[in-house]
Design an enzyme around this catalytic site. Structure first.
Site, short mmCIF file in Angstrom:
data_model
loop_
_atom_site.label_atom_id
_atom_site.label_comp_id
_atom_site.label_asym_id
_atom_site.label_seq_id
_atom_site.Cartn_x
_atom_site.Cartn_y
_atom_site.Cartn_z
N HIS A 157 -5.84 -8.02 23.80
CA HIS A 157 -5.56 -7.04 24.87
C HIS A 157 -4.36 -7.46 25.73
O HIS A 157 -3.96 -6.73 26.63
CB HIS A 157 -6.79 -6.86 25.77
CG HIS A 157 -7.99 -6.33 25.04
ND1 HIS A 157 -7.94 -5.23 24.22
CD2 HIS A 157 -9.29 -6.76 25.02
CE1 HIS A 157 -9.15 -5.01 23.71
NE2 HIS A 157 -9.99 -5.93 24.17
N ASP A 191 -11.71 -6.28 15.63
CA ASP A 191 -12.59 -6.38 16.79
C ASP A 191 -13.16 -4.98 17.10
O ASP A 191 -12.56 -3.96 16.74
CB ASP A 191 -11.78 -6.90 17.98
CG ASP A 191 -12.62 -7.23 19.20
OD1 ASP A 191 -12.98 -8.41 19.35
OD2 ASP A 191 -12.92 -6.32 20.01
N HIS A 193 -13.12 -3.54 19.83
CA HIS A 193 -12.21 -2.87 20.75
C HIS A 193 -10.79 -2.81 20.15
O HIS A 193 -10.35 -3.76 19.52
CB HIS A 193 -12.15 -3.63 22.08
CG HIS A 193 -13.50 -3.81 22.72
ND1 HIS A 193 -14.24 -4.96 22.55
CD2 HIS A 193 -14.22 -2.98 23.51
CE1 HIS A 193 -15.38 -4.82 23.22
NE2 HIS A 193 -15.40 -3.64 23.80
N ASP A 280 -17.86 -8.39 17.69
CA ASP A 280 -18.65 -7.54 18.58
C ASP A 280 -18.96 -6.20 17.91
O ASP A 280 -19.52 -5.29 18.53
CB ASP A 280 -17.97 -7.34 19.96
CG ASP A 280 -16.46 -7.26 19.89
OD1 ASP A 280 -15.91 -7.20 18.77
OD2 ASP A 280 -15.82 -7.26 20.96
ZN LIG Z 1 -13.95 -6.84 21.58
#
Ligand SMILES: [Zn+2]
Length: 336
Positions: A157, A191, A193, A280
């Site tokens: 990120h 991931d 996200h 995740d």
């Molecule tokens: Zn994540």
């Protein structure tokens, strides 16, 4: 397989709870995540642990304009328990000519008020990037076909303008920049996200292909990135590919999306592949919402191995410490 690590200091242990929309979240980047991974891999003699080497600061600083801000803010904190969060976000047209190094100006460099800087944060984030760099160096020398970098904190990120989402320096991007003089690089982010920082780093770079498979950002962090119409910009149109998936997605549908990505990677024909590997996506993850089982990661690993490209796997998220280590082991087993 070589596993690269550098200390993942327990003093960088963010513990804040926060409200985002209707939900209460708890920061879950605990050092126990690393312990879970080490425990699973150390019990298997196919994995060979080595310590990351040091790299000059410029390998990290040149990609991150907020490098000095993180360094100065962290070193200005008095004790290990203190946490600094930006709370002032000046916006795009503000006059930023003065005092940009003051911690008060953190909102220039960070996307959110939930990613803390602690006394050890700079040191740990730098070690995490050096872990990825050491992996990249092994691939560059042609010594290994697949290397696993046990990075913490995560990096995907963190972008070329701002960091956030518990990420400080983009480990995968640092490794990609290091490898680029040798030839084209593909980065695939698995991931839960979307890897918004990684995508932004290379949005206009045609020698790097980026792809991400993640939960649909309509209702999930990072919200403003990760849709399927983001294809790269300028001369690099066509070098980004997103696969947003609905919540509750299981392995069959997930594998189909991985297939579409590996086809694109093959077409791009890179010299190196970097995988931003977050777990995740597991069905029991406290943050995620997909339904991938621990053993499913073996077949996902096999899908990437079939590309036969020298591959660096960088650790990203994954927050269920009871299963994280086994998920990593399953995924890496797919490459063996
Ligand atoms: Zn994540």
């Amino acid at each position: 397989m070589k596993v690269i690590e550098k200390y993942n200091d327990s003093l960088h242990n963010p513990y804040w709870k926060y409200q985002l929309g209707p939900e209460t979240y708890e920061v879950k980047d605990t050092p126990l995540r690393v312990e879970s991974i080490k425990k699973a891999l150390r019990s298997d003699d196919r994995f060979d642990f080595i310590t990351a080497q040091q790299f000059p600061e410029r390998f990290i600083a040149r990609l991150h304009p907020y490098h000095d801000y993180i360094l100065n803010t962290a070193s200005g904190l008095k004790d290990d328990d203190e946490e600094f969060y930006p709370d002032l976000f000046p916006g795009e047209n503000a006059n930023l000519r003065k005092k940009v190094d003051s911690p008060l100006w953190g909102g220039i460099w960070c996307t959110d008020a939930v990613t803390p800087i602690k006394k050890k944060t700079y040191e740990v984030a730098r070690a995490s990037a050096e872990t990825a760099l050491t992996g990249a160096e092994l691939l560059r020398k042609g010594q290994e076909q697949t290397v696993y970098a046990l990075c913490r904190p995560s990096g995907h990120h963190a972008g070329p303008r701002v960091f956030g989402g518990y990420c400080y320096f983009n480990n995968a991007a640092v490794a990609a920049e290091y490898l680029l003089p040798e030839g084209r690089v593909a980065i695939v982010d698995i991931d839960y996200h979307h890897g918004n920082g990684t995508q932004e780093f290379f949005d206009e770079v045609k020698s790097v292909f980026t792809a991400s498979i993640h939960c649909d950002p309509t209702n999930e962090y990072p919200y403003f990135w990760g849709y399927d119409d983001e294809k790269g910009k300028g001369q690099a149109v066509g070098t980004n590919h997103n696969e947003p998936l609905p919540k509750e997605t299981e392995i069959e549908q997930y594998s189909g999306a991985v297939d579409r990505i590996t086809c694109k990677v093959k077409e791009f024909n890179p010299c190196f592949l970097i995988i931003s590997a977050g777990f995740d996506t597991h069905r029991d993850d406290p943050i995620g919402g997909l339904k991938i089982n621990t053993e499913d990661y073996i077949s996902i690993g096999q899908q990437f191995k079939a590309l036969e490209i020298p591959t660096l796997v960088c650790q990203e998220g994954g927050y269920n410490v009871d299963v994280l280590g086994q998920c990593v082991k399953s995924f890496l087993s797919g490459f063996m």
